[in-house]
Design a protein around this motif. Structure first.
Motif, PDB file in Angstrom:
ATOM      1  N   GLU A 193       0.781   5.151   0.626  1.00 24.25           N
ATOM      2  CA  GLU A 193       0.017   6.222   1.253  1.00 24.25           C
ATOM      3  C   GLU A 193       0.745   7.529   0.990  1.00 24.25           C
ATOM      4  O   GLU A 193       1.974   7.562   0.971  1.00 24.25           O
ATOM      5  CB  GLU A 193      -0.082   6.017   2.761  1.00 24.25           C
ATOM      6  CG  GLU A 193      -0.902   4.838   3.182  1.00 24.25           C
ATOM      7  CD  GLU A 193      -0.896   4.716   4.687  1.00 24.25           C
ATOM      8  OE1 GLU A 193      -1.927   5.054   5.299  1.00 24.25           O
ATOM      9  OE2 GLU A 193       0.134   4.303   5.240  1.00 24.25           O
ATOM     10  N   THR A 223       0.838  -1.198   0.000  1.00 25.08           N
ATOM     11  CA  THR A 223       0.000   0.000   0.000  1.00 25.08           C
ATOM     12  C   THR A 223       0.868   1.240   0.000  1.00 25.08           C
ATOM     13  O   THR A 223       1.751   1.390   0.852  1.00 25.08           O
ATOM     14  CB  THR A 223      -0.916   0.012   1.240  1.00 25.08           C
ATOM     15  OG1 THR A 223      -1.721  -1.170   1.226  1.00 25.08           O
ATOM     16  CG2 THR A 223      -1.811   1.237   1.261  1.00 25.08           C
ATOM     17  N   ALA A 265       2.262  15.427  -3.909  1.00 25.78           N
ATOM     18  CA  ALA A 265       2.019  15.109  -2.508  1.00 25.78           C
ATOM     19  C   ALA A 265       3.302  15.477  -1.776  1.00 25.78           C
ATOM     20  O   ALA A 265       4.378  15.534  -2.387  1.00 25.78           O
ATOM     21  CB  ALA A 265       1.691  13.637  -2.314  1.00 25.78           C
ATOM     22  N   THR A 292      -1.776  14.888   6.976  1.00 27.45           N
ATOM     23  CA  THR A 292      -2.891  14.020   6.616  1.00 27.45           C
ATOM     24  C   THR A 292      -2.456  12.931   5.642  1.00 27.45           C
ATOM     25  O   THR A 292      -2.088  13.211   4.506  1.00 27.45           O
ATOM     26  CB  THR A 292      -4.017  14.858   5.964  1.00 27.45           C
ATOM     27  OG1 THR A 292      -4.351  15.934   6.832  1.00 27.45           O
ATOM     28  CG2 THR A 292      -5.248  14.015   5.707  1.00 27.45           C
ATOM     29  N   TRP A 293      -2.527  11.668   6.076  1.00 30.07           N
ATOM     30  CA  TRP A 293      -2.179  10.522   5.226  1.00 30.07           C
ATOM     31  C   TRP A 293      -3.444   9.922   4.628  1.00 30.07           C
ATOM     32  O   TRP A 293      -4.468   9.824   5.299  1.00 30.07           O
ATOM     33  CB  TRP A 293      -1.454   9.446   6.046  1.00 30.07           C
ATOM     34  CG  TRP A 293      -0.074   9.864   6.428  1.00 30.07           C
ATOM     35  CD1 TRP A 293       0.307  10.416   7.618  1.00 30.07           C
ATOM     36  CD2 TRP A 293       1.087   9.797   5.626  1.00 30.07           C
ATOM     37  NE1 TRP A 293       1.645  10.690   7.595  1.00 30.07           N
ATOM     38  CE2 TRP A 293       2.157  10.311   6.381  1.00 30.07           C
ATOM     39  CE3 TRP A 293       1.345   9.345   4.331  1.00 30.07           C
ATOM     40  CZ2 TRP A 293       3.462  10.387   5.891  1.00 30.07           C
ATOM     41  CZ3 TRP A 293       2.645   9.411   3.847  1.00 30.07           C
ATOM     42  CH2 TRP A 293       3.678   9.925   4.614  1.00 30.07           C
ATOM     43  N   GLN A 294      -3.342   9.511   3.368  1.00 30.05           N
ATOM     44  CA  GLN A 294      -4.449   8.802   2.729  1.00 30.05           C
ATOM     45  C   GLN A 294      -3.881   7.750   1.786  1.00 30.05           C
ATOM     46  O   GLN A 294      -2.774   7.889   1.264  1.00 30.05           O
ATOM     47  CB  GLN A 294      -5.362   9.757   1.978  1.00 30.05           C
ATOM     48  CG  GLN A 294      -4.703  10.485   0.831  1.00 30.05           C
ATOM     49  CD  GLN A 294      -5.626  11.526   0.217  1.00 30.05           C
ATOM     50  OE1 GLN A 294      -6.462  12.113   0.892  1.00 30.05           O
ATOM     51  NE2 GLN A 294      -5.478  11.757  -1.064  1.00 30.05           N
ATOM     52  N   VAL A 295      -4.642   6.683   1.590  1.00 32.76           N
ATOM     53  CA  VAL A 295      -4.211   5.621   0.685  1.00 32.76           C
ATOM     54  C   VAL A 295      -4.238   6.147  -0.745  1.00 32.76           C
ATOM     55  O   VAL A 295      -5.242   6.700  -1.190  1.00 32.76           O
ATOM     56  CB  VAL A 295      -5.113   4.372   0.817  1.00 32.76           C
ATOM     57  CG1 VAL A 295      -4.777   3.351  -0.268  1.00 32.76           C
ATOM     58  CG2 VAL A 295      -4.964   3.759   2.197  1.00 32.76           C
ATOM     59  N   TYR A 296      -3.118   6.006  -1.426  1.00 32.39           N
ATOM     60  CA  TYR A 296      -3.037   6.381  -2.840  1.00 32.39           C
ATOM     61  C   TYR A 296      -3.403   5.190  -3.720  1.00 32.39           C
ATOM     62  O   TYR A 296      -4.206   5.287  -4.619  1.00 32.39           O
ATOM     63  CB  TYR A 296      -1.621   6.874  -3.174  1.00 32.39           C
ATOM     64  CG  TYR A 296      -1.353   6.982  -4.655  1.00 32.39           C
ATOM     65  CD1 TYR A 296      -1.854   8.047  -5.392  1.00 32.39           C
ATOM     66  CD2 TYR A 296      -0.618   6.005  -5.316  1.00 32.39           C
ATOM     67  CE1 TYR A 296      -1.625   8.140  -6.762  1.00 32.39           C
ATOM     68  CE2 TYR A 296      -0.388   6.095  -6.676  1.00 32.39           C
ATOM     69  CZ  TYR A 296      -0.884   7.159  -7.391  1.00 32.39           C
ATOM     70  OH  TYR A 296      -0.670   7.234  -8.740  1.00 32.39           O
ATOM     71  N   LYS A 297      -2.792   4.025  -3.419  1.00 27.46           N
ATOM     72  CA  LYS A 297      -3.044   2.855  -4.255  1.00 27.46           C
ATOM     73  C   LYS A 297      -2.486   1.613  -3.555  1.00 27.46           C
ATOM     74  O   LYS A 297      -1.478   1.682  -2.869  1.00 27.46           O
ATOM     75  CB  LYS A 297      -2.345   3.028  -5.602  1.00 27.46           C
ATOM     76  CG  LYS A 297      -2.678   1.927  -6.610  1.00 27.46           C
ATOM     77  CD  LYS A 297      -2.161   2.286  -7.991  1.00 27.46           C
ATOM     78  CE  LYS A 297      -3.173   3.093  -8.672  1.00 27.46           C
ATOM     79  NZ  LYS A 297      -3.679   2.836  -9.922  1.00 27.46           N
ATOM     80  N   ALA A 339       0.831  11.923   1.802  1.00 32.64           N
ATOM     81  CA  ALA A 339       0.405  13.054   2.619  1.00 32.64           C
ATOM     82  C   ALA A 339       0.255  14.249   1.679  1.00 32.64           C
ATOM     83  O   ALA A 339       1.244  14.796   1.199  1.00 32.64           O
ATOM     84  CB  ALA A 339       1.416  13.351   3.714  1.00 32.64           C
TER      85      ALA A 339
END
Length: 108
Positions: A56, A54, A88, A63-68, A58
């Protein structure tokens, strides 16, 4: 700073893992991603099965979010090219399996 631009556009190669013993679910150290137009990552591991990794990002510093989620096949390097101009601040990687892995980013 102006003299640096005379040397050409900045590029970079590196990453948070190089034949690293990776623990399932534990994210890598953050790796800087900002300031480059073209980015790609190469992922590999030592297991004899596909490993889900995964990425992730920022978008803002906190703020972290899943990219792919990428399926990295056994015995092969998987290369992912980010969309041109994708921005990012940071990127980090985690694996859904314990393994020895390499993650190398190429920035142009």
């Amino acid at each position: 700073v102006d003299d640096l631009w005379k040397l050409g556009k900045p590029t970079g190669v590196g990453g948070p893992w190089k034949d690293t013993e990776v623990v399932k679910g534990k994210a890598s150290d953050p790796y800087l991603m900002t300031g480059f137009d073209r980015k790609r990552v190469s992922l590999s591991h030592n297991l004899d099965q596909t490993v889900h990794m995964t990425l992730e990002v920022a978008i803002t510093p906190e703020t972290w979010q899943v990219y792919k989620v990428l399926d990295v096949p056994a015995g092969e390097e998987l290369e992912h090219i980010f969309p041109t101009g994708y921005q990012a601040y940071w990127v980090r990687i985690s694996s859904e399996s314990n393994c020895k892995a390499t993650a190398t980013f190429y920035y142009e």
